[in-house]
Design an enzyme around this catalytic site. Sequence first.
Site, PDB file in Angstrom:
ATOM      1  CG  ASP A  13      -4.116  11.581 -43.060  1.00 37.31           C
ATOM      2  OD1 ASP A  13      -5.344  11.884 -44.355  1.00 37.31           O
ATOM      3  OD2 ASP A  13      -3.057  11.410 -43.838  1.00 37.31           O
ATOM      4  CG  ASP A  50      -3.881   8.216 -46.215  1.00 36.09           C
ATOM      5  OD1 ASP A  50      -5.197   8.142 -46.912  1.00 36.09           O
ATOM      6  OD2 ASP A  50      -3.590   8.577 -45.914  1.00 36.09           O
ATOM      7  NE  ARG A  80      -0.146  21.737 -45.007  1.00 35.99           N
ATOM      8  CZ  ARG A  80      -0.475  20.906 -45.692  1.00 35.99           C
ATOM      9  NH1 ARG A  80      -0.152  20.345 -44.858  1.00 35.99           N
ATOM     10  NH2 ARG A  80      -1.111  20.262 -46.106  1.00 35.99           N
ATOM     11  CG  ASP A  96      -7.491  15.522 -44.248  1.00 36.16           C
ATOM     12  OD1 ASP A  96      -6.670  15.287 -45.376  1.00 36.16           O
ATOM     13  OD2 ASP A  96      -7.717  13.803 -44.221  1.00 36.16           O
ATOM     14  N   GLY A  97      -5.293  18.204 -45.006  1.00 36.24           N
ATOM     15  CA  GLY A  97      -4.228  18.420 -44.880  1.00 36.24           C
ATOM     16  C   GLY A  97      -4.027  20.481 -44.672  1.00 36.24           C
ATOM     17  CB  SER A 133      -4.996  17.232 -33.349  1.00 38.09           C
ATOM     18  OG  SER A 133      -6.066  16.003 -34.269  1.00 38.09           O
ATOM     19  CG  ASP A 167      -6.002  11.771 -48.135  1.00 40.32           C
ATOM     20  OD1 ASP A 167      -5.827  11.973 -46.874  1.00 40.32           O
ATOM     21  OD2 ASP A 167      -5.332  10.600 -49.442  1.00 40.32           O
TER      22      ASP A 167
END
Length: 263
Positions: free
Chosen positions: A89, A93, A76, A71-72, A82, A68
């Site tokens: 995501d 969560d 970036r 991925d962010g 997207s 988690d």
Amino acid sequence: MPAKTRRASAPAVLSSERGFFQRHENVFVYVPNLIGYARVVLASIALAYAFDDVPFALGAYFLSFVCDELDGRFARMFDQCSEFGKLLDMVTDRLATAGLLMVLGTKFPRWFFTCLALLLLDIASHWLQMYTSVLASRKSHKEVSSNANIILRLYYTNRIFMGVCCVSAEVLYLCALALSDAKAASVQGVKAFAGFLPSAVVLSVPLKFVPTFSMVLQHPDSLATQVAALMVPGFLIKQWANVAQLVGSCAALAEHDKKKKKK
């Protein structure tokens, strides 16, 4: 005419030559989305083993939690943000947390309504926040108005603050899961700091009257108990933010209806 044709087709050629670690046309195989799929698998495995092998379930859920975070960062880094990824995501969560709370509610029947309340608050507040964001044509559900609750504004504008609150809630749930298993609960904490941790002394007085925390107090020297105690402040702020988000979203919907009626 041929020159114009070549110039018109140039962007298509460039698009097809874009690498896997760049922004390209196939959103489904973006690196952060692939990590998101792995996270879904890991969370599913964790929940599937939560009743049979708690240490393994804890490890799998922790890895999904790491995904988690990754991925962010990769989204970036590779310019692969997207709408599909954002929704993947957010849904993961909510469902992973809901699944974990369902497991805890089953393992600890006395916790059932507490777990159910936390689950409903989490899903309802985020769903309404997302819905009102769409109505207001915001780029993200994390955009909040300047007159929003101060905790909610801090929660969505400060990544560190938001991260601490989210991690605190998830880790607290995982500690509760650990305490449901004799093997995991038997892992001792750091004796040298036991006197400074609220788990053994401070929390024992007010929480002994709360059935929800009875399991925690049965293992005051457990590492899971000590970590859980440290997570309580962040967990409470996270729930406060959820309530503020729910109330604020309902108010925004009512305001939207007023404006719509005037038109």
